[in-house]
Motif scaffolding. Structure first.
Motif: not given
Ligand code: ADP
Ligand code: MG
Length: 544
Positions: A261-262, A284-287, A295-301, A340-342
């Protein structure tokens, strides 16, 4: 304006003014104006009642045959063979539902086919035709002998993944997406060397999921396959404190594939208990949920720490591993272009969407009941008791009851306790120790009823569920799709039903969109189905 207050207005002018109103019937200049004491409509109704016309039963022509929509008021029934075109206005059974007087009205979207669309139009092909090597095929046969032919989504996803493409796969719930990415992941790892066991744990495959329950489920599918192929699969779930995470990671031997989990992964990366430098496959399942603000900040990291391949040829270098990216979901993710741009993928992403994406499920009966908030408990208890009686006569399945908040789950739980209805509860505010294993015991059938929030709506698979009750109507169409997708899955033992209680005006707005989409046999509006700029145009493979 009354005539008496207008002395200049002559009687003749008044006559002209009133002329179009034939009911006032001004016949001659000397006749007085008639006085209307009873409004005409009321008078007409009284006359009708007296003549008995109003009390006689109104004849509604219902043609024989199967129905697509069956409503309490039969004039809103729609036969299965009729599909409304998008320019035709639809008579919605839920049209007046914002009015309080519509309470106790209901309608159903009937089941129009037996099996899930994922199993329809199965190609004659086998898993071997998709490019899987004999070792992986043997492992699959050994671990899941019931999985013989690939589902539609598996046929479309596995070959490009084996060719090293980055993939975005959006396909309806319960269509077999887990094996779609797990089989290529395991095959890709077979041919690559394991990292040095003395260094910091560095998995080569990572599956990121939004909840501990889903991590547990994906690990349960991946672990036996991995064991059979000599690959270690481990799970890293949050909520257990840093010491537990440390202990989990230091377990020997280190993981080849990590299902995490993130939150837990973020903690492990921050404390340098783990590295993602060896990663060659990232899922990334259940993207759509993972790209949600929470979750976005954790996923970005996590994405920052993973080296995603910019071109497919970078995947071939064993000494400088780069990762293939796989995004999977049952609804098309918003914000995917920013993500995707990141990660700066220069090659295009292959987008695979099923033709039934965002459609109202044709193989599951979906009933909508307009109720007052205070009536919901009694209705739920009646449904649960009825189901229990049916269970005793002919064996039926289990029930998921969805609420919009943890507090409602708890409150409803106490009420079910009072009625001696045995159940399990699952919500996000429970301590991790309590949450562990709840969904698994529901999956195994230790209890027939699970009261839960949306944490159980994403990805969790149980072939025994035959009824979903939306005690609170979901707040978005995405949530409706995910909740309803807990029934009618590939391999489900029983035909599924969804019952939704509709209370608020905003619930009614969503119900009207669902009803209209069902009548037109079209996808639900406003959910998107393509990647927008700034990302370069994607290949679109529409699965037939
Ligand atoms: P999704 O992720 O698309 O919601 P899952 O991967 O959880 O769906 O799969 C749903 C169910 O379908 C699981 O119980 C799984 O074992 C079963 N399944 C997957 N692929 C096949 C197949 N090819 N044949 C039969 N059953 C399958
Ligand atoms: Mg899934």
């Amino acid at each position: 304006m009354p005539l008496a207050w207008c002395p200049r207005l002559s009687l003749r002018a008044a006559r002209l003014f009133l002329a179009p109103r034939r009911d006032l019937a001004i016949s001659g200049p000397d006749e007085p104006l008639p006085v209307v004491r009873i409004p005409r409509t009321l008078q007409r109704r009284q006359e009708e009642r007296q003549s008995g016309r109003r009390n006689s039963t109104r004849l509604v022509l219902v043609r024989p045959g199967r129905l697509l929509i069956s409503a309490r008021r039969p004039e809103f029934n729609q036969p299965a063979r009729l599909t409304l075109a998008c320019w035709e206005s639809a008579p919605l059974a839920s049209r007046g539902w914002k009015n309080r007087r519509s309470r106790w009205d209901h309608f159903s979207i009937e089941r129009s086919q037996r099996e899930t669309p994922a199993l329809r139009n199965l190609s004659e092909g086998s898993f071997a035709d998709l490019g899987l090597v004999p070792r992986v095929l043997c492992a699959l046969q050994e671990v899941a002998p019931e999985v013989v032919r690939p589902t539609t989504v598996q046929s479309s996803t596995i070959p490009p993944l084996l060719r090293g493409r980055h993939i975005l796969c959006a396909a309806e719930t319960g269509s077999g997406k887990t094996l779609s990415y797990l089989l290529p992941l395991l095959q890709q790892l077979l041919g690559r060397p394991s990292p040095d066991p003395r260094s910091v744990p560095a998995p080569r495959g990572l599956v990121l999921v939004p909840s501990r329950e889903l991590a547990e489920q994906v690990r349960t599918v991946a672990e036996p396959l991995g064991n059979s192929l000599g690959l270690q699969v481990r799970e890293l779930g949050g909520g257990r404190g840093m010491s537990r995470i440390r202990l989990q990671l230091l377990k020997q031997p280190p993981a080849d594939v990590l299902v995490a989990t993130p939150g837990a992964l973020w903690k492990a990366l921050k404390r340098q208990l783990m590295s993602l430098e060896q990663l060659s496959f990232l899922v990334l399942d259940e993207v759509d949920t993972l790209l949600d603000e929470s979750f976005l900040e954790l996923v970005d990291y996590i994405l920052e720490k993973s080296h995603i391949a910019e071109r497919p040829d970078e995947l071939k270098d064993p000494f400088n591993p780069k990762a293939q990216l796989v995004l999977v979901g049952a609804t098309f993710p918003k914000g995917v272009s920013q993500l995707l741009s990141k990660v700066a993928i220069s090659e295009s992403l292959t987008t695979i969407t099923s033709s039934k994406l965002h459609c109202v499920m044709p193989h599951v009966k979906q009933t909508f009941m307009r109720l007052k908030g205070a009536e919901k408990v009694a209705e739920l208890i009646q449904i649960l008791k009825q189901h229990d009686r049916a269970d005793r006569t002919c064996s039926s399945g289990t029930i998921l009851v969805f609420c919009n908040s943890s507090s409602t789950v708890n409150w409803l739980g106490y009420i079910l306790d009072d009625h001696k209805i045995q159940h399990l509860r699952l919500q996000g505010q429970m301590p991790a120790s309590m949450r562990t294993g709840i969904f698994q015991s529901f999956q195994k059938g230790y209890r027939d009823i699970l009261l839960c929030t949306d944490i159980a709506s994403r990805g969790l698979d149980s072939i025994h569920v035959d009824l979903v009750v939306n005690y609170d109507f979901p707040l978005t169409l995405q949530d409706y799709i995910h909740r309803a997708g807990r029934v009618g899955r590939v391999g489900s033992e029983l035909p599924g039903t969804v019952i939704s209680f509709v209370t608020h005006p905003w619930d009614v707005s969503l119900v009207q969109k669902i009803e209209l989409a069902a009548r037109r046999k079209r996808s639900l509006p406003g959910l998107g189905s393509s990647v927008r700029e700034p990302f370069p145009p994607a290949d679109v493979n529409v699965v037939p």
